[in-house]
Design an enzyme around this catalytic site. Structure first.
Site, PDB file in Angstrom:
ATOM      1  N   HIS A  49       0.842  -1.191   0.000  1.00 27.87           N
ATOM      2  CA  HIS A  49       0.000   0.000   0.000  1.00 27.87           C
ATOM      3  C   HIS A  49       0.881   1.247   0.000  1.00 27.87           C
ATOM      4  O   HIS A  49       2.092   1.170   0.229  1.00 27.87           O
ATOM      5  CB  HIS A  49      -0.926   0.015   1.227  1.00 27.87           C
ATOM      6  CG  HIS A  49      -0.203   0.041   2.532  1.00 27.87           C
ATOM      7  ND1 HIS A  49      -0.003  -1.070   3.308  1.00 27.87           N
ATOM      8  CD2 HIS A  49       0.412   1.053   3.181  1.00 27.87           C
ATOM      9  CE1 HIS A  49       0.687  -0.751   4.367  1.00 27.87           C
ATOM     10  NE2 HIS A  49       0.964   0.536   4.328  1.00 27.87           N
TER      11      HIS A  49
HETATM   12  C1  T46 Z   1       2.796   0.916   6.940  1.00 30.28           C
HETATM   13  C2  T46 Z   1       3.655  -0.282   7.125  1.00 30.28           C
HETATM   14  C3  T46 Z   1       5.116   0.050   7.255  1.00 30.28           C
HETATM   15  C4  T46 Z   1      -4.284  -0.987  13.580  1.00 30.28           C
HETATM   16  O1  T46 Z   1      -5.343  -1.316  14.124  1.00 30.28           O
HETATM   17  N1  T46 Z   1      -3.635   0.148  13.968  1.00 30.28           N
HETATM   18  C5  T46 Z   1      -2.469   0.563  13.392  1.00 30.28           C
HETATM   19  O2  T46 Z   1      -1.935   1.610  13.780  1.00 30.28           O
HETATM   20  C6  T46 Z   1      -1.901  -0.243  12.341  1.00 30.28           C
HETATM   21  C7  T46 Z   1      -0.605   0.192  11.668  1.00 30.28           C
HETATM   22  C8  T46 Z   1      -2.559  -1.372  11.975  1.00 30.28           C
HETATM   23  N2  T46 Z   1      -3.715  -1.744  12.591  1.00 30.28           N
HETATM   24  C9  T46 Z   1      -4.370  -3.008  12.205  1.00 30.28           C
HETATM   25  C10 T46 Z   1      -4.913  -3.036  10.780  1.00 30.28           C
HETATM   26  C11 T46 Z   1      -4.760  -4.479  10.377  1.00 30.28           C
HETATM   27  O3  T46 Z   1      -5.872  -5.220  10.805  1.00 30.28           O
HETATM   28  O4  T46 Z   1      -3.374  -4.034  12.249  1.00 30.28           O
HETATM   29  C12 T46 Z   1      -3.550  -4.957  11.188  1.00 30.28           C
HETATM   30  C13 T46 Z   1      -2.275  -5.065  10.350  1.00 30.28           C
HETATM   31  O5  T46 Z   1      -2.050  -3.840   9.645  1.00 30.28           O
HETATM   32  P1  T46 Z   1      -1.560  -3.789   8.124  1.00 30.28           P
HETATM   33  O6  T46 Z   1      -2.053  -4.963   7.389  1.00 30.28           O
HETATM   34  O7  T46 Z   1      -1.880  -2.431   7.565  1.00 30.28           O
HETATM   35  O8  T46 Z   1       0.036  -3.931   8.341  1.00 30.28           O
HETATM   36  P2  T46 Z   1       1.205  -3.775   7.269  1.00 30.28           P
HETATM   37  O9  T46 Z   1       2.392  -4.421   7.866  1.00 30.28           O
HETATM   38  O10 T46 Z   1       0.788  -4.232   5.926  1.00 30.28           O
HETATM   39  O11 T46 Z   1       1.454  -2.178   7.173  1.00 30.28           O
HETATM   40  C14 T46 Z   1       1.867  -1.438   8.306  1.00 30.28           C
HETATM   41  C15 T46 Z   1       1.062  -0.134   8.418  1.00 30.28           C
HETATM   42  O12 T46 Z   1      -0.347  -0.431   8.384  1.00 30.28           O
HETATM   43  C16 T46 Z   1       1.370   0.835   7.307  1.00 30.28           C
HETATM   44  O13 T46 Z   1       0.844   2.112   7.623  1.00 30.28           O
HETATM   45  O14 T46 Z   1       3.233   1.898   6.350  1.00 30.28           O
HETATM   46  O15 T46 Z   1       3.250  -1.126   8.219  1.00 30.28           O
END
Ligand code: T46
Length: 136
Positions: A49
């Site tokens: 993303h």
């Molecule tokens: C990014 C990269 C480097 C939350 O509830 N609160 C939060 O602050 C975050 C970051 C995530 N979440 C929840 C949303 C999803 O259900 O945690 C789960 C995993 O998040 P996500 O799939 O977005 O994780 P990544 O590793 O793909 O991405 C993350 C960050 O979301 C993003 O902003 O830049 O790490």
């Protein structure tokens, strides 16, 4: 590309090392949120993303991982393995994280609270958004 690698001053002595993160000093934005990812399974690729507005500072406080970054014009790959280095990621940079070491702890400081509407999760939509207007 809208990214920078920031050196973080390490205070070391015979007891070990310490790094301080201070808003407006070595963190160039207001810190509204901190999160960290750990226990990432072998072979996993995360991210996929970009953010419309979010600024973040990413630090591999332990272990290592790789980043693929794409601003719609160029792609670069970075290896993060140094707790004394921060990756500043500004808006509209597509990111994928992979090759996490087993012990990797990736800590992220962000300038906004979590907001799903700030994510661009579709690569085609991201590429369309980053194209200059005369190429649309
Ligand atoms: C990014 C990269 C480097 C939350 O509830 N609160 C939060 O602050 C975050 C970051 C995530 N979440 C929840 C949303 C999803 O259900 O945690 C789960 C995993 O998040 P996500 O799939 O977005 O994780 P990544 O590793 O793909 O991405 C993350 C960050 O979301 C993003 O902003 O830049 O790490």
């Amino acid at each position: 590309m809208n990214i920078k690698l920031l050196p973080l001053q390490k205070h070391g002595d015979d007891r070990g090392s310490l790094i301080a993160l201070e808003e407006g000093r070595n963190v160039p934005f207001t810190v509204r949120r901190v999160y960290y990812m750990f226990e990432t399974k072998e072979g996993v690729r995360r991210g996929f993303h970009a953010h419309k507005n979010l600024k973040q500072l990413v630090i591999a406080v332990r272990g290592s991982c790789r980043f693929l970054l794409d601003d719609g014009n160029e792609q670069i790959e970075l290896f993060l393995d140094n707790p004394a280095q921060g990756l500043l990621l500004e808006a509209m940079v597509w990111r994928e994280m992979y090759d996490f070491s087993e012990d990797c702890v990736l800590m992220v400081l962000a300038d906004s609270l979590y907001d799903e509407s700030d994510y661009v999760r579709d690569k085609a939509e991201f590429l369309a958004m980053t194209k200059p207007a005369n190429q649309l």
